[in-house]
Scaffold this motif. Structure first.
Motif, mmCIF file in Angstrom:
data_model
loop_
_atom_site.group_PDB
_atom_site.id
_atom_site.type_symbol
_atom_site.label_atom_id
_atom_site.label_comp_id
_atom_site.label_asym_id
_atom_site.label_seq_id
_atom_site.Cartn_x
_atom_site.Cartn_y
_atom_site.Cartn_z
ATOM 1 N N LEU A 89 0.902 -1.362 0.060
ATOM 2 C CA LEU A 89 -0.026 0.227 -0.073
ATOM 3 C C LEU A 89 0.559 1.431 0.378
ATOM 4 O O LEU A 89 0.587 2.001 -0.507
ATOM 5 C CB LEU A 89 -1.135 0.183 1.133
ATOM 6 C CG LEU A 89 -1.991 -0.941 1.760
ATOM 7 C CD1 LEU A 89 -2.539 -0.888 2.880
ATOM 8 C CD2 LEU A 89 -2.379 -0.763 0.345
ATOM 9 N N LEU A 90 1.830 1.414 0.689
ATOM 10 C CA LEU A 90 2.982 2.600 0.772
ATOM 11 C C LEU A 90 3.699 2.670 -0.273
ATOM 12 O O LEU A 90 3.695 3.743 -0.763
ATOM 13 C CB LEU A 90 3.868 2.476 1.910
ATOM 14 C CG LEU A 90 4.722 3.212 2.554
ATOM 15 C CD1 LEU A 90 5.314 3.564 3.669
ATOM 16 C CD2 LEU A 90 6.029 3.352 1.493
ATOM 17 N N ASP A 92 2.549 2.330 -3.338
ATOM 18 C CA ASP A 92 0.899 2.221 -4.631
ATOM 19 C C ASP A 92 0.951 3.571 -3.742
ATOM 20 O O ASP A 92 -0.015 3.988 -4.632
ATOM 21 C CB ASP A 92 0.693 1.265 -4.533
ATOM 22 C CG ASP A 92 0.672 0.687 -5.083
ATOM 23 O OD1 ASP A 92 1.719 0.252 -6.088
ATOM 24 O OD2 ASP A 92 -0.106 -0.797 -4.861
ATOM 25 N N ASP A 93 1.281 4.110 -3.041
ATOM 26 C CA ASP A 93 0.453 5.465 -2.350
ATOM 27 C C ASP A 93 1.560 6.764 -3.770
ATOM 28 O O ASP A 93 2.914 6.788 -3.846
ATOM 29 C CB ASP A 93 0.837 6.302 -1.415
ATOM 30 C CG ASP A 93 0.491 7.397 -0.482
ATOM 31 O OD1 ASP A 93 0.125 8.105 -1.021
ATOM 32 O OD2 ASP A 93 0.477 7.536 0.912
ATOM 33 N N PRO A 94 0.109 7.415 -4.101
ATOM 34 C CA PRO A 94 1.332 8.600 -4.363
ATOM 35 C C PRO A 94 2.522 9.864 -3.880
ATOM 36 O O PRO A 94 3.357 10.244 -4.794
ATOM 37 C CB PRO A 94 0.176 9.564 -5.081
ATOM 38 C CG PRO A 94 -0.899 8.363 -5.136
ATOM 39 C CD PRO A 94 -0.682 7.260 -4.364
ATOM 40 N N GLY A 95 1.922 10.164 -2.593
ATOM 41 C CA GLY A 95 2.891 9.998 -1.711
ATOM 42 C C GLY A 95 4.402 9.452 -2.044
ATOM 43 O O GLY A 95 5.184 10.681 -1.520
ATOM 44 N N TYR A 96 4.062 8.296 -1.914
ATOM 45 C CA TYR A 96 5.368 8.084 -1.601
ATOM 46 C C TYR A 96 6.780 8.439 -2.971
ATOM 47 O O TYR A 96 8.127 8.545 -2.908
ATOM 48 C CB TYR A 96 5.284 6.270 -2.154
ATOM 49 C CG TYR A 96 6.820 5.354 -2.400
ATOM 50 C CD1 TYR A 96 7.580 5.427 -1.248
ATOM 51 C CD2 TYR A 96 6.906 4.640 -3.272
ATOM 52 C CE1 TYR A 96 9.143 4.617 -1.145
ATOM 53 C CE2 TYR A 96 8.515 4.005 -3.663
ATOM 54 C CZ TYR A 96 8.945 3.663 -3.095
ATOM 55 O OH TYR A 96 10.590 3.121 -2.844
ATOM 56 N N HIS A 165 7.958 14.686 4.187
ATOM 57 C CA HIS A 165 8.053 13.086 3.031
ATOM 58 C C HIS A 165 9.130 12.147 4.192
ATOM 59 O O HIS A 165 9.075 11.222 3.782
ATOM 60 C CB HIS A 165 8.340 13.057 2.462
ATOM 61 C CG HIS A 165 8.106 14.773 1.041
ATOM 62 N ND1 HIS A 165 7.250 14.529 0.581
ATOM 63 C CD2 HIS A 165 8.674 16.293 0.824
ATOM 64 C CE1 HIS A 165 6.656 15.695 0.063
ATOM 65 N NE2 HIS A 165 7.787 16.593 0.137
ATOM 66 N N LEU A 168 7.218 9.004 5.715
ATOM 67 C CA LEU A 168 7.038 7.692 5.156
ATOM 68 C C LEU A 168 7.873 7.542 4.612
ATOM 69 O O LEU A 168 8.317 5.769 4.130
ATOM 70 C CB LEU A 168 6.659 8.882 3.584
ATOM 71 C CG LEU A 168 5.615 7.914 2.990
ATOM 72 C CD1 LEU A 168 5.101 7.059 3.390
ATOM 73 C CD2 LEU A 168 5.036 8.307 0.916
ATOM 74 N N LYS A 172 8.816 2.889 5.161
ATOM 75 C CA LYS A 172 8.901 1.896 4.253
ATOM 76 C C LYS A 172 10.756 1.574 4.822
ATOM 77 O O LYS A 172 10.327 0.260 4.635
ATOM 78 C CB LYS A 172 9.675 2.832 2.468
ATOM 79 C CG LYS A 172 10.369 1.759 1.880
ATOM 80 C CD LYS A 172 10.457 2.322 0.455
ATOM 81 C CE LYS A 172 10.855 1.628 -0.325
ATOM 82 N NZ LYS A 172 12.289 1.454 -0.380
#
Length: 445
Positions: A89-90, A92-96, A165, A168, A172
């Protein structure tokens, strides 16, 4: 108007009555699943219908386990491990993606060439410290808190920009230390698509395009029409923005073939190199494209459809051939008008939308997207996991997937897609059918 032309009316009549004979072929697993859904919708609620679906799904899972499918293994690991699920999920997050970009930006600030040119000893040391911190964090040996501290020592503005950022990237990094995530990352990369796909697609388009050109020539001969105002095929026409929704995820933006009569579009044609297998998911986009242009077109306007860069797409053929096709709004409006009565079933398939394939097909299997979605259901993953472990589970264990399909609103799109595919089957024509239709326009001696 478009349907009042006798040649066009005859074409639609011939298309509606076409019953091309497909070569018999073994029933695929995806076809069994599709047949079960069609039987259920028609009122057949026997246990054999569920058994047919489960047998198809069982075959799909057995083949993917035999192929050691990487994506299936990932799905099983995500189903079994909360850490793997959180990790997937992480990433696939646009914020990643934004966080990675900001981390790279910090690395660029401390690029070796910039360090080399720096003359201030104190600043050079700060740049080196930032570069080392970024390299260690990227490699998993350091931490992003150290990166933040080094950035603040160099320039507080850099640290402030990176701060949103940091959490995040720390999350990860922590997840990557979990044993299940380590196993996930150790899986091989899935193989990409074959590089010859585009060439095969062009070959299919060429074959179908040649057959449709013969059809247009026969129609022109029957109508006594000349090249300038007669019937012709135009390839790779892009739908203008005014005729499609802003969110076009389920609408085709480029149409393989338009059969034109002057500036009027007579019908929309599509071809698929993957044959019937590819139609299952594509038919929704084709139907929606026709629906959108028909609803949005203004009858008193003419619309410019940009043509593809391929020379075969040009309407003329010389150096001065136009790069856009002019289409009357009045003819676009009529694309949703069915020339012959049809059942009022939903979702509706427009008579003007046609698939032209090199060979006739007798059925359209469940789409690859739908099959993949069903292989990711919990019971399917448990079944596949048992197979990977060397067990021999029963197909009856997959019955809960069939029940989910009938009860879960999130799976309703598969039923809609299937209903549309059943309708689209009657709008699929092979090259032999196109040839027979062309012959029907030629007067008998």
């Amino acid at each position: 108007m478009i349907r009042n032309d006798p040649t066009e009316a005859k074409l639609y009549s011939l298309l509606a009555s076409d019953s091309g004979t497909a070569q018999a072929s073994p029933t695929s697993a995806a076809q069994k699943m599709a047949d079960a859904m069609s039987l259920w919708r028609s009122g057949n609620r026997e246990a054999s219908t569920c058994a047919l679906f489960c047998d198809g799904l069982k075959t799909v899972l057995e083949q993917r386990v035999k192929d050691d499918d990487v994506e299936l293994r990932k799905a099983i690991m995500e189903h079994d491990s909360s850490a793997v699920k959180a990790y997937r999920l992480l990433i696939d997050d646009p914020g990643y993606v934004v966080a990675l970009r900001e981390a790279k930006r910090l690395g660029d600030v401390a690029h070796p060439e910039l360090i080399k040119r720096e003359t201030d000893p104190a600043r050079k040391a700060q740049l080196k410290a930032l570069a080392a911190a970024v390299d260690k964090a990227r490699a998993g040996h350091g931490d992003w808190n150290s990166v933040q501290s080094s950035a603040r020592a160099l320039d507080p503005a850099l640290a402030d920009r990176f701060e949103p950022h940091r959490a995040l990237l720390i999350k990860k990094q922590r997840l990557e230390q979990d044993k299940d995530v380590i196993s996930l990352l150790a899986l091989p990369k899935p193989q990409g698509a074959s590089s010859g796909g585009a060439a095969r697609g062009r070959a299919v388009e060429d074959r179908v395009g040649a057959a449709l050109t013969v059809l247009c020539n026969a129609m022109n001969k029957a109508a006594g029409a000349g090249e300038a105002d007669g019937f012709r095929i135009v390839r790779s026409a892009n739908v203008p923005p005014a005729l499609r929704p802003a969110d076009g995820r389920h609408v085709k933006a480029e149409l393989d073939f338009l059969l034109m009569h002057g500036d009027d579009v007579v019908l929309v044609g599509e071809t698929k190199a993957g044959g019937a297998t590819a139609i299952g998911a594509d038919c929704l986009k084709l139907r929606n494209a026709v629906l959108e242009v028909a609803e949005r077109a203004q009858p008193d306007r003419t619309y410019a459809f940009p043509l593809g860069s391929d020379r075969r797409s040009k309407t003329g053929g010389g150096k001065g051939a136009p790069q856009a096709l002019q289409v009357t709004g009045a003819s676009l409006r009529q694309l949703m008008d069915t020339p012959t009565p049809s059942p009022a079933t939903q979702p509706h398939w427009p008579a003007s939308a046609r698939y032209f394939l090199p060979d006739a097909v007798g059925a359209i299997p469940l789409s690859q997207r739908a099959v993949a979605y069903l292989t990711w259901r919990p019971a399917s993953l448990e079944y596949a996991k048992a197979l990977f472990d060397g067990a021999a589970p029963s197909a009856e264990d997959l019955a809960s997937v069939w029940r989910e399909l009938g009860e879960d609103p999130k799976l309703a799109w598969i039923w809609d897609e299937r209903a549309l595919a059943d309708q689209a089957l009657h709008a699929v024509h092979g090259s032999d059918s196109i040839a027979r239709i062309a012959e029907a326009f030629i007067p008998k001696a």
